[in-house]
Design a protein around this motif. Structure first.
Motif, PDB file in Angstrom:
ATOM      1  N   PHE A 190       0.868  -1.170   0.000  1.00  0.00           N
ATOM      2  CA  PHE A 190       0.000   0.000   0.000  1.00  0.00           C
ATOM      3  C   PHE A 190       0.912   1.229   0.000  1.00  0.00           C
ATOM      4  CE2 PHE A 190      -2.151  -3.411   2.235  1.00  0.00           C
ATOM      5  CZ  PHE A 190      -3.369  -3.483   1.570  1.00  0.00           C
ATOM      6  N   GLN A 191       0.670   2.151  -0.929  1.00  0.00           N
ATOM      7  CA  GLN A 191       1.590   3.269  -1.107  1.00  0.00           C
ATOM      8  C   GLN A 191       0.819   4.559  -1.344  1.00  0.00           C
ATOM      9  OE1 GLN A 191       4.931   2.381  -3.663  1.00  0.00           O
ATOM     10  NE2 GLN A 191       5.001   4.452  -4.476  1.00  0.00           N
ATOM     11  N   LEU A 192       1.268   5.632  -0.694  1.00  0.00           N
ATOM     12  CA  LEU A 192       0.661   6.946  -0.854  1.00  0.00           C
ATOM     13  C   LEU A 192       1.748   7.917  -1.305  1.00  0.00           C
ATOM     14  CD1 LEU A 192      -2.100   8.411  -0.430  1.00  0.00           C
ATOM     15  CD2 LEU A 192      -1.211   9.140   1.799  1.00  0.00           C
ATOM     16  N   ASN A 193       1.507   8.591  -2.436  1.00  0.00           N
ATOM     17  CA  ASN A 193       2.457   9.565  -2.988  1.00  0.00           C
ATOM     18  C   ASN A 193       1.785  10.905  -3.177  1.00  0.00           C
ATOM     19  OD1 ASN A 193       3.468   6.780  -4.120  1.00  0.00           O
ATOM     20  ND2 ASN A 193       5.219   8.162  -4.283  1.00  0.00           N
ATOM     21  N   ALA A 194       2.546  11.974  -2.942  1.00  0.00           N
ATOM     22  CA  ALA A 194       2.079  13.333  -3.210  1.00  0.00           C
ATOM     23  C   ALA A 194       3.128  14.045  -4.045  1.00  0.00           C
ATOM     24  CB  ALA A 194       1.825  14.092  -1.917  1.00  0.00           C
ATOM     25  N   ASP A 195       2.715  14.611  -5.177  1.00  0.00           N
ATOM     26  CA  ASP A 195       3.608  15.400  -6.032  1.00  0.00           C
ATOM     27  C   ASP A 195       3.167  16.852  -6.011  1.00  0.00           C
ATOM     28  OD1 ASP A 195       5.651  13.742  -7.114  1.00  0.00           O
ATOM     29  OD2 ASP A 195       4.125  12.703  -8.286  1.00  0.00           O
ATOM     30  N   ASN A 196       4.160  17.760  -6.174  1.00  0.00           N
ATOM     31  CA  ASN A 196       3.922  19.191  -5.992  1.00  0.00           C
ATOM     32  C   ASN A 196       3.215  19.402  -4.659  1.00  0.00           C
ATOM     33  OD1 ASN A 196       3.799  21.940  -6.358  1.00  0.00           O
ATOM     34  ND2 ASN A 196       2.259  21.880  -7.980  1.00  0.00           N
ATOM     35  N   LEU A 197       3.873  18.916  -3.634  1.00  0.00           N
ATOM     36  CA  LEU A 197       3.283  18.838  -2.303  1.00  0.00           C
ATOM     37  C   LEU A 197       2.753  20.170  -1.806  1.00  0.00           C
ATOM     38  CD1 LEU A 197       2.863  16.806   0.037  1.00  0.00           C
ATOM     39  CD2 LEU A 197       5.103  17.502   0.914  1.00  0.00           C
ATOM     40  N   THR A 198       3.444  21.270  -2.103  1.00  0.00           N
ATOM     41  CA  THR A 198       3.038  22.591  -1.620  1.00  0.00           C
ATOM     42  C   THR A 198       2.077  23.296  -2.574  1.00  0.00           C
ATOM     43  OG1 THR A 198       4.969  23.622  -2.654  1.00  0.00           O
ATOM     44  CG2 THR A 198       5.207  22.865  -0.376  1.00  0.00           C
ATOM     45  N   ASN A 199       1.655  22.588  -3.641  1.00  0.00           N
ATOM     46  CA  ASN A 199       0.748  23.149  -4.647  1.00  0.00           C
ATOM     47  C   ASN A 199       1.315  24.437  -5.255  1.00  0.00           C
ATOM     48  OD1 ASN A 199      -1.576  22.702  -6.159  1.00  0.00           O
ATOM     49  ND2 ASN A 199      -2.839  24.008  -4.842  1.00  0.00           N
ATOM     50  N   GLU A 200       2.603  24.370  -5.607  1.00  0.00           N
ATOM     51  CA  GLU A 200       3.320  25.511  -6.171  1.00  0.00           C
ATOM     52  C   GLU A 200       2.724  25.924  -7.515  1.00  0.00           C
ATOM     53  OE1 GLU A 200       6.876  28.106  -6.380  1.00  0.00           O
ATOM     54  OE2 GLU A 200       5.896  26.996  -4.768  1.00  0.00           O
ATOM     55  N   ARG A 201       2.590  27.239  -7.719  1.00  0.00           N
ATOM     56  CA  ARG A 201       2.246  27.767  -9.038  1.00  0.00           C
ATOM     57  C   ARG A 201       3.536  28.157  -9.741  1.00  0.00           C
ATOM     58  NH1 ARG A 201      -3.074  31.685  -9.371  1.00  0.00           N
ATOM     59  NH2 ARG A 201      -4.534  30.344  -8.227  1.00  0.00           N
ATOM     60  N   TYR A 202       3.760  27.623 -10.935  1.00  0.00           N
ATOM     61  CA  TYR A 202       5.030  27.897 -11.613  1.00  0.00           C
ATOM     62  C   TYR A 202       4.878  27.674 -13.110  1.00  0.00           C
ATOM     63  CZ  TYR A 202       5.477  22.776 -11.595  1.00  0.00           C
ATOM     64  OH  TYR A 202       5.263  21.428 -11.775  1.00  0.00           O
ATOM     65  N   TRP A 203       5.763  28.329 -13.852  1.00  0.00           N
ATOM     66  CA  TRP A 203       5.878  28.058 -15.278  1.00  0.00           C
ATOM     67  C   TRP A 203       6.741  26.806 -15.434  1.00  0.00           C
ATOM     68  CZ3 TRP A 203       2.422  30.535 -17.842  1.00  0.00           C
ATOM     69  CH2 TRP A 203       2.111  31.871 -17.581  1.00  0.00           C
TER      70      TRP A 203
END
Length: 712
Positions: A675-688
């Motif tokens: 069982f695995q939990l992943n989070a990407d762009n954890l801080t919800n960054e706005r970027y180009w």
């Protein structure tokens, strides 16, 4: 530990793994020089390290014995990060960034500030040029390798950004694994990996996947399917054969790119004369196009290979294959947006839509290669003599473009009528080459020399009906020196020349699809590689690349060759098992790039567009000894500021995204369940996330993914 043995057809012979050490020692005691069999072993299930490379003339060489920068992203790192696309893998290697697109359709990538050519520089099992215009599947891949820099000796025409090689899983033993995942946006995914050794001499492996796509952006939906088969057959003790077939299909909404405002635009008043003021980064969940602006593509790749052991000292490899990609695309970009505060039309602009229908790409390759190992006096030679032919074609119908009104901050769903008027832009390329390379060992010193003869011809017609044709026959050399004071340390220096196509004008240019003339690129590199500990590898290199400079002129929107540019930098990496409980994969790069000469002269000294000065990444996973089955991971991925166009009229800011993971594996009735939990762009960054060709891409919003994996 699982293993499968097959014959070497490479001048760079791998050192045997630890479990084969006694046999290796016996071979080293022989007075005769002979090609070794290569025993490919499965990595430890918690290993971020990788010892062998499967790319180019370095096929089956140890990483520390390759006199160029090469990064290997192993399967375990891909699993730990729950990687779903090619950029998810490549972001772990320094010097990589996106170009033009944000990755929702496919991954357009840059390495060392140079675009990785979608039709020539992505290889399957070190050979077949796959076409990176749809998600290249990772489901059936054991690893992703990046050989950075000039690769012309083995691969012919390709830019000096490098070669991205995808190595398929082999049917090494009986495997049955099922994977399912769901994201917080509503994407659902299921996959199966089944391998069987039918007999002692024949094995087959199947990978299949299907998913409902949702990136977290409004009015974006789609689906994706993958099916792949790999088969190995030991026909006799001297002859082995391999076959790979893979198919991927994807249908998804393509979100709009954002056009860089023109310098001096009254709608986006510049703060500094001669510069552009970039628009504010929009909410990443907004779709500035429309649900029915689709990207529909499918690809089928087939590669066969036969290895023949001619004697103890010589082996012959013959391989051939074909890659076909077909797509329909409705590409859009929002432009001429009014950003004057207080204006009655604030935020309103124009959505420009371009369409291609039935676009067809086909790559074919045939290769024959003789490898030998022998001695002449005190010198030991590892020789390769080979010849290959590559044929490439593409065609499709380009529909007349159209425009629609759109709001940058409150977009509406755009629908477009069916196309009725089309133009075509066919392209035909033939690249025939012959090459020879020799690695000569004498004591701790290895001398490398190679030369390739290339005969290149292309015929193209642009969307505007302009015909062009180029032909070039040329020798390109490669030389190098490796000094190994001890087995675990290498010092090296190399010089390489390569040939590359000048580039193809993007769809947004007035000369869209026009092919530019080929040219020569040159590279110097020197560095040090070593094993700090068992399973821990470091690399440090300095490099310089000079190449033709092509750019999209923002003044007249024409793509053209304008001179030469130089890319000079330092790159390092540190990967492997720091302790039995801690895995680490870290890399970084400093890049000083500039235009050396150009027309117009105002470009000289400027930084090539979309070229970051600093890039870096780190991902670590810790497995607490007191909590068996648990693993905690985290990473950071940084890309520095980049010029938005060749005139350096503006720069997108640097960004850093963070990821985190936690997984737990339990043994249930003899079966492993993860069982695995992943989070990407954890801080919800706005970027180009992307720049290039006067277009900007917006980074995707935070994504949380829950994955379950069952191994029977």
């Amino acid at each position: 530990m699982l293993h499968i043995t097959y014959l070497v057809a490479s001048a760079a012979v791998a050192a045997p793994p630890q479990d084969a050490a006694p046999a290796a020692a016996a071979r080293q005691d022989r007075t005769d020089v002979a090609l070794d069999d290569v025993v490919v072993t499965a990595d430890r299930s918690d290993s971020f390290g990788a010892d062998l490379v499967q790319v180019g003339t370095f096929r089956n060489a140890r990483v520390i014995d390759v006199p160029l920068t090469v990064n290997v992203v192993p399967q375990e790192l891909l699993l730990a990060q729950a990687a779903s696309g090619l950029f998810d893998a490549l972001r772990n290697t320094a010097g990589v960034s996106r170009a033009q697109l944000n990755g929702s359709t496919y991954d357009n990538v840059v390495v060392r500030g140079i675009l990785v050519e979608t039709r020539t520089s992505f290889r399957l099992n070190g050979s077949l040029p796959t076409i990176n215009l749809v998600d290249l599947p990772l489901e059936n891949k054991d690893r992703v390798e990046v050989l950075k820099g000039v690769g012309a000796l083995y691969y012919g025409y390709a830019p000096p950004s490098g070669i991205v090689n995808l190595v398929t899983k082999r049917p090494t033993s009986d495997v049955t694994t099922f994977t399912g995942s769901v994201t917080d946006h509503g994407a659902v995914y299921a996959a199966a990996d089944v391998s069987r050794r039918v007999t002692d001499r024949f094995g087959i492996r199947f990978n299949g996947a299907a998913g409902i796509l949702d990136t977290g952006v409004d009015r974006v939906n789609g689906d994706r399917y993958v099916a792949a088969v790999a088969a190995d057959w030991a026909i006799s003790n001297a002859i082995t054969a391999r076959l790979d077939v893979e198919h991927v299909a994807k249908d998804i909404t393509e979100t709009a790119a954002i056009a860089v405002p023109a310098a001096g635009s009254a709608l986006v008043p510049p703060a500094v004369p001669g510069r552009v003021t970039l628009p504010p980064i929009p909410d990443p969940t907004l779709n500035l196009g429309g649900r029915n602006l689709r990207y529909v593509a499918q690809a089928t790749d087939i590669l066969g290979r036969v290895d023949v052991r001619l004697s103890s000292q010589f082996a012959l490899t013959v391989e051939g294959g074909q890659a076909v990609t077909v797509r329909d695309r409705e590409f859009s970009q929002i432009e001429n947006v009014d950003f004057r505060v207080g204006s009655a039309s604030y935020g309103r602009g124009t959505l420009r839509i371009g369409r291609v229908v039935g676009q067809h790409f086909r790559n074919r390759i045939a290769r024959a290669e003789l490898a030998g190992a022998f001695a002449t006096g005190p010198f030991t030679h590892h020789l390769i003599v080979g010849a290959n032919s590559q044929w490439r074609s593409q065609n499709g119908r380009n529909a007349t473009g159209l425009t629609a009104a759109q709001d940058y901050f409150d977009p509406i769903d755009i629908a477009v009528p069916d196309a009725t008027t089309f133009t075509t832009a066919p392209l035909r390329v033939r690249d025939v080459g012959a090459y020879v390379t020799d690695r000569v060992e004498v004591g701790p010193v290895q001398l490398l020399g190679g030369v390739r003869y290339s005969d290149y011809r292309s015929r193209a017609t642009s969307a505007a009906g302009v015909r062009s044709g180029f032909s070039l026959a040329r020798w390109t050399p490669s030389v190098g020196l490796i000094v190994k004071p001890v087995r675990s340390l290498s010092l090296y220096a190399t010089y390489l020349e390569g040939l590359e196509e000048g580039g193809t004008a993007p769809l947004s240019a007035v000369n869209a699809t026009e092919a530019l003339s080929p040219a020569v690129s040159r590279q110097y590199e020197g560095g040090i590689k070593g094993e700090v500990l068992a399973g821990v590898t470091f690399q440090l290199a300095g490099f310089q690349i000079t190449r033709p400079f092509a750019f999209l002129n923002p003044r007249d929107n024409r793509f053209k060759l304008a001179g030469r540019s130089r890319y000079r930098g330092i790159e390092g990496s540190f990967t492997g098992e720091v302790t039995p409980a801690l895995s680490l994969y870290a890399s970084g790069q400093y890049l000083d790039a500039e235009v050396l000469n150009a027309t117009p002269e105002t470009l000289i000294g400027l930084r090539p567009e979309n070229t970051p000065e600093w890039t870096g990444s780190v991902f670590a996973e810790y497995r607490p000894p007191m909590l068996r089955g648990f693993a905690l991971g985290g990473g950071a991925f940084h890309v520095g500021r980049r010029a938005v166009n060749a005139l350096n009229e503006g720069f997108v800011g640097a960004y850093t995204t963070f990821s985190a993971s936690i997984r737990y594996t339990v043994d249930a009735a003899g079966k492993n369940v993860t069982f695995q939990l992943n989070a990407d762009n954890l801080t919800n960054e706005r970027y180009w996330s992307a720049a290039g060709n006067n277009l900007l891409g917006v980074g995707l919003p935070r994504q949380v993914k829950l994955t379950t994996r069952l191994s029977l």
